[in-house]
Design an enzyme around this catalytic site. Structure first.
Site, PDB file in Angstrom:
ATOM      1  N   GLU A 213      -5.438  66.473  24.146  1.00 35.48           N
ATOM      2  CA  GLU A 213      -5.315  65.043  24.446  1.00 35.48           C
ATOM      3  C   GLU A 213      -6.615  64.334  24.147  1.00 35.48           C
ATOM      4  O   GLU A 213      -7.659  64.780  24.638  1.00 35.48           O
ATOM      5  CB  GLU A 213      -4.993  64.843  25.924  1.00 35.48           C
ATOM      6  CG  GLU A 213      -3.530  64.953  26.204  1.00 35.48           C
ATOM      7  CD  GLU A 213      -3.183  64.694  27.654  1.00 35.48           C
ATOM      8  OE1 GLU A 213      -3.997  64.080  28.380  1.00 35.48           O
ATOM      9  OE2 GLU A 213      -2.111  65.102  28.053  1.00 35.48           O
TER      10      GLU A 213
ATOM     11  N   HIS B 149      -0.435  59.738  28.504  1.00 31.06           N
ATOM     12  CA  HIS B 149      -0.770  60.307  29.818  1.00 31.06           C
ATOM     13  C   HIS B 149      -0.935  59.203  30.879  1.00 31.06           C
ATOM     14  O   HIS B 149      -2.027  59.003  31.416  1.00 31.06           O
ATOM     15  CB  HIS B 149      -2.034  61.185  29.741  1.00 31.06           C
ATOM     16  CG  HIS B 149      -2.094  62.205  30.852  1.00 31.06           C
ATOM     17  ND1 HIS B 149      -2.738  63.417  30.720  1.00 31.06           N
ATOM     18  CD2 HIS B 149      -1.603  62.189  32.119  1.00 31.06           C
ATOM     19  CE1 HIS B 149      -2.637  64.095  31.858  1.00 31.06           C
ATOM     20  NE2 HIS B 149      -1.950  63.370  32.731  1.00 31.06           N
TER      21      HIS B 149
ATOM     22  N   ARG C 166       1.320  68.926  32.002  1.00 32.17           N
ATOM     23  CA  ARG C 166       0.186  69.146  31.117  1.00 32.17           C
ATOM     24  C   ARG C 166       0.719  69.619  29.773  1.00 32.17           C
ATOM     25  O   ARG C 166       1.662  70.427  29.725  1.00 32.17           O
ATOM     26  CB  ARG C 166      -0.756  70.220  31.683  1.00 32.17           C
ATOM     27  CG  ARG C 166      -1.584  69.780  32.882  1.00 32.17           C
ATOM     28  CD  ARG C 166      -2.656  68.754  32.500  1.00 32.17           C
ATOM     29  NE  ARG C 166      -3.487  68.375  33.626  1.00 32.17           N
ATOM     30  CZ  ARG C 166      -3.219  67.391  34.487  1.00 32.17           C
ATOM     31  NH1 ARG C 166      -2.132  66.665  34.327  1.00 32.17           N
ATOM     32  NH2 ARG C 166      -4.043  67.111  35.472  1.00 32.17           N
TER      33      ARG C 166
HETATM   34  C1  GLV Z   1      -2.553  63.625  36.226  1.00 35.06           C
HETATM   35  O1  GLV Z   1      -2.091  64.126  35.262  1.00 35.06           O
HETATM   36  C2  GLV Z   1      -2.977  64.341  37.378  1.00 35.06           C
HETATM   37  O2  GLV Z   1      -2.990  65.590  37.379  1.00 35.06           O
HETATM   38  O3  GLV Z   1      -3.329  63.691  38.360  1.00 35.06           O
END
Ligand code: GLV
Length: 321
Positions: A265, A284, A236
């Site tokens: 984001e 991401h 994250r």
């Molecule tokens: C993606 O970042 C997740 O946490 O599944």
């Protein structure tokens, strides 16, 4: 005020709000189980008002990491009995607020370990061998000859990798790194990170975002890293102090960074992250394979179906810290 499970469990049909269209069979499975499923149709996440309206009558919520699921939302959804996140991370959910209200929360654990570890290796290889810049150069007419000094990267054999986080994804990255001859050390929550960082050529982050890990990689951590080291983040964005990272990249006090995640984001237009030097940035996509996303949907469906039937979720979120 905790929900009274006995009064409402085992109903044949529940209303489930799904906060975005999903690949795979998850939504069909929820409908086939007899539930009334409303899927938010937009390309972008529902606005706050749309999310609150979506859950107002719902017993089940299938949320995404882009949805803030907090006490206010839970109070706006008086019938809510189950929340399943379409993610392994759950920093978008106030777990304490859910626990206070007796609402179980599930996450898509296990199913995205390999995809995320693969992406971490892809970022490592791409950043180490200048794949993106050299590819752009080749297409842009900057490939003039075979250059003895052109596009020089870093060797992986013998490199020291520090995996921050001792969970499944960090372990899976370590397994993939070993055949490249990379030497791996782990940093868990009880280890002295500042003492381990100066040894590492590659630092890869795999801890969840919590109050304890927010800005774990701050100015002091970046200053402790080697000047040619590479920072990889596929967890994250909030685990890294992004302003400090940009400053370190601009000053050249670390060698580079490869990010799948940012804070916020997406970054706003004009965010300095877009122009920071020696930075590889992808949007991401850690879990973005067709099979993994279908499995994440199935995992969320399994969690909802179990909880709405009064059974424990197969993959519950961790207990609130
Ligand atoms: C993606 O970042 C997740 O946490 O599944």
């Amino acid at each position: 005020m905790a929900r009274a499970p006995g009064a409402v469990w085992c109903r044949a049909m529940s209303r489930i709000f799904v906060a975005r269209r999903l690949p795979g069979p998850a939504i069909d499975r929820l409908r086939e189980a007899g539930h009334e499923v409303e899927v938010y149709p937009g390309e972008l996440p529902p606005s706050r008002d749309e999310l609150l309206a979506g859950v107002a009558e719902a017993e089940g919520l299938l949320s995404l990491l882009t949805d803030r699921v907090d006490g206010e939302l839970m109070d706006a959804a008086p019938n809510l009995e189950a929340i399943a996140n379409f993610a392994v991370g759950c920093d978008n959910i106030d777990l304490a607020a859910a626990a206070e209200r007796g609402i179980p929360v599930g996450v898509a654990a296990h199913v995205l370990t390999d995809a995320t570890a693969d992406l971490t290796m892809a970022l490592l290889l791409a950043a180490s061998r200048n794949i993106v810049t050299s590819e752009h150069d080749a297409h842009a007419g900057r490939w003039k000859t075979w250059e003895p000094e052109g596009w020089l990267g870093r060797d992986l054999r013998g490199a020291q990798m520090l995996v921050v986080g001792r969970g499944r994804i960090g372990q899976a990255v370590a397994e993939r790194a070993a055949p490249f001859g990379i030497e791996v050390t782990f940093a868990g929550r009880d280890d002295d990170l500042l003492a381990l960082l100066p040894e590492a050529d590659i630092v890869t982050l795999h801890c969840p975002l919590t109050d304890q890990t927010r800005h774990l990689i701050d100015t002091a951590a970046l200053e402790a890293m080697k000047p040619d080291s590479l920072l990889i983040n596929t967890t994250r964005g909030g685990v890294v102090d992004q302003a400090a990272l940009i400053a370190a990249l601009e000053a050249g006090t670390i060698g580079g960074a490869a990010l799948d995640v940012t804070d916020p984001e997406p970054p706003a237009e004009g965010d300095p992250i877009f122009t920071a030097p020696n930075l590889l940035l992808v949007p991401h996509i850690g879990s973005a394979t067709a099979a993994t996303r279908a499995a994440m949907g199935n995992s969320a469906a399994d969690n909802l179906l179990a909880a709405l039937d009064g059974r424990p979720m197969p993959t519950p979120a961790p207990a609130p810290s």
